[in-house]
Design a protein around this motif. Structure first.
Motif, PDB file in Angstrom:
ATOM      1  N   ALA A 116       0.955  -1.167   0.001  1.00 17.34           N
ATOM      2  CA  ALA A 116      -0.037   0.312   0.066  1.00 17.34           C
ATOM      3  C   ALA A 116       1.000   1.166   0.056  1.00 17.34           C
ATOM      4  CB  ALA A 116      -0.982   0.030   1.284  1.00 17.34           C
ATOM      5  N   VAL A 117       0.461   2.365  -0.377  1.00 14.64           N
ATOM      6  CA  VAL A 117       0.822   3.738  -0.248  1.00 14.64           C
ATOM      7  C   VAL A 117       0.208   4.547   1.004  1.00 14.64           C
ATOM      8  CG1 VAL A 117       1.291   5.960  -1.274  1.00 14.64           C
ATOM      9  CG2 VAL A 117       1.210   3.699  -2.785  1.00 14.64           C
ATOM     10  N   VAL A 118       1.124   4.829   1.897  1.00 15.51           N
ATOM     11  CA  VAL A 118       0.257   5.652   2.951  1.00 15.51           C
ATOM     12  C   VAL A 118       0.881   7.158   2.928  1.00 15.51           C
ATOM     13  CG1 VAL A 118       0.505   5.786   5.461  1.00 15.51           C
ATOM     14  CG2 VAL A 118       0.852   3.463   4.514  1.00 15.51           C
ATOM     15  N   GLY A 119       0.037   7.932   2.951  1.00 17.43           N
ATOM     16  CA  GLY A 119       0.207   9.255   2.712  1.00 17.43           C
ATOM     17  C   GLY A 119       0.040  10.018   4.288  1.00 17.43           C
ATOM     18  N   ILE A 120       1.081  10.485   4.682  1.00 16.11           N
ATOM     19  CA  ILE A 120       0.970  11.114   6.104  1.00 16.11           C
ATOM     20  C   ILE A 120       1.389  12.511   5.941  1.00 16.11           C
ATOM     21  CG2 ILE A 120       1.923  10.947   8.291  1.00 16.11           C
ATOM     22  CD1 ILE A 120       2.868   8.237   7.956  1.00 16.11           C
TER      23      ILE A 120
END
Length: 355
Positions: free
Chosen positions: A89-93
Motif C-alpha cells: 500500500a501507499v501511506v500518505g501522512i
C-alpha cells in the motif's frame, strides 16, 4: 427480483485519535493491509522527519518518500518512483497537499492508499478527488477512495489554527451544497442521491451544533468525522455534488480573480453563508453565521480580505467556474446591480444575527 441493497465503497478502517501515527503498523496488520509493513510512506517536507521517527518502529520494511506535494508534476514523479518496487500500500501522512499527491500516484499504478491526516483543512482526507496544481492553474482529478483513514489529533492540535478553521468552513459548506442539489432536483429534475446527502449533511449538522472549541478533542473529532463523511458522500454518488455548490463556485472564483486571498475552506464557508441568505433560509443563515463567527472564520468580504465590489465580481464570475452545475447562483442569475443590493441586505441580516 428487485434490488434491495447496493454496495458502497468505504474505507476498511477509520480512526480519529491521538497517537495514530505511532500505531500505524498495527492498524495495517490488523486490517490485513500489510502484515510486514512493506509499504511506501509518503510525507511532506515540514514534519516529515518527526513523522518517520514515530512510525518507523512498527514499519521496519517501509520506504519513505518525501514530496513537495500539491502539483501534478510531483504526483507523477512520485508514481514513477513507486513503480520500481511492489508495495502492499501507499501511506500518505501529512496535510492535504501531501495526501492528494499520494492519492493520485497510488491510483495511477493501482495501489491501495492509506490516509494518515495531520491536519483538518479540507475533506480531501477521505474523498475520491485529488486537487493538484499544474501549469494552467489547479485541477481536480478522480482517484480511488482511501482504503483506511487515520487522523492524529496530536498533530492537528499542534498545527496552525487557520488549517482547522479552513476545515470547519469546508465541512459546514456541505449544508449549502446539499441545499443547492435539492434545488436542482426540484427545478431541473436533476437526479439526487439521498444517501450521499444524508452523510454530507449529518456530519455538517453535528459540527455546526457542537459547543466545543477548536482546541477540544471532542470538537476536533466531530470535525474530522464531518470531513470524512463528506468525502465518502462524494464516493457514493460519484461526484462532488453533496460537497460543492454555489459556495465552492464562489471560492473558485475568488481563487481565479484574487489569488492568495484566503484558504479554500474559509472562502467556501463565506460562500455558503451568502448562498444560504440568497435562498431565504434565515434560520439556517443564523446557525451558520454564529458557527463561523464563533470559530473565527470570515462572515463578511472585508474579514476575508476583499472589498464588497471584489466580492460582487466573484459572485458574478462564480457560475462560470462550474458550467455544468446548477445552484442558487444560476437559479437567480442576478446582474451585478442586484448582487450589490443583496450584499447590502446580507450585511444587515448579519448584524441582526450576530449583534
Amino acid at each position: 427480483m428487485p434490488l434491495l441493497a447496493r454496495t458502497v465503497n468505504t474505507p476498511l478502517a477509520i480512526e480519529v485519535r491521538r497517537g495514530a501515527v505511532a500505531d500505524l503498523g498495527p492498524l495495517l496488520a490488523d486490517r490485513r493491509i500489510s502484515a510486514g509493513g512493506d509499504v511506501a510512506v509518503v510525507v511532506g517536507p515540514g514534519q516529515g522527519e518527526k513523522i518517520v521517527e514515530l512510525c518507523r518502529p512498527s514499519l521496519g520494511s517501509a520506504d519513505v518518500f518525501t514530496v513537495t506535494g500539491g502539483s501534478l508534476d510531483s504526483a507523477n514523479e512520485l508514481g514513477d518512483r513507486l513503480r520500481r518496487r511492489n508495495y502492499d500500500a501507499v501511506v500518505g501522512i501529512g496535510g492535504g497537499r501531501t495526501i492528494d499527491t499520494a492519492k493520485y500516484a497510488a491510483t495511477r499504478y493501482g495501489m491501495p492508499m492509506v490516509t494518515v491526516a495531520t491536519s483538518l483543512a479540507n475533506d480531501g482526507i477521505a474523498s475520491p478527488v485529488a486537487s493538484l496544481t499544474h501549469e494552467g492553474g489547479k485541477g481536480s482529478y478522480g482517484v480511488h477512495i482511501p482504503i483506511a483513514v487515520m487522523v492524529d489529533l496530536d498533530f492537528v492540535e499542534n498545527g496552525p489554527d487557520r488549517q482547522t478553521q479552513a476545515g470547519i468552513g469546508d465541512a459546514v459548506s456541505n449544508l449549502s451544497a446539499c441545499a443547492d442539489w435539492e434545488l436542482a432536483h426540484r427545478v431541473r429534475d436533476e437526479p439526487i442521491d439521498g444517501l450521499a446527502v444524508t452523510l454530507a449533511r449529518t456530519g455538517a449538522e453535528a459540527l455546526i451544533n457542537h459547543p466545543g472549541k477548536i482546541c477540544d478533542d471532542g470538537f476536533l473529532t466531530t470535525l474530522a468525522e464531518a470531513l470524512i463523511l463528506g468525502g465518502i458522500s462524494m464516493s457514493i454518488c460519484g461526484s462532488s455534488r453533496p460537497a460543492s455548490g454555489g459556495d465552492h463556485e464562489i471560492s473558485h472564483a475568488v481563487d481565479q480573480l484574487f489569488p492568495g486571498t484566503s484558504s479554500h475552506g474559509e472562502q467556501a464557508g463565506l460562500g455558503a453563508l451568502f448562498c444560504t441568505f440568497l435562498r431565504g433560509d434565515l434560520e439556517r443563515f443564523g446557525q451558520l453565521a454564529r458557527c463561523l463567527h464563533r470559530h473565527g472564520l470570515a462572515t463578511t468580504p472585508a474579514e476575508l480580505g476583499l472589498t464588497d465590489e471584489q466580492f460582487v465580481e466573484a459572485v458574478q464570475y462564480a457560475p462560470g467556474t462550474r458550467p455544468d452545475r446548477y445552484t442558487i447562483l444560476e437559479h437567480l442569475a442576478m446582474p451585478a446591480s442586484e448582487t450589490r443590493g443583496r450584499l447590502a441586505d446580507y450585511a444587515g441580516a448579519l448584524r441582526d444575527h450576530l449583534g
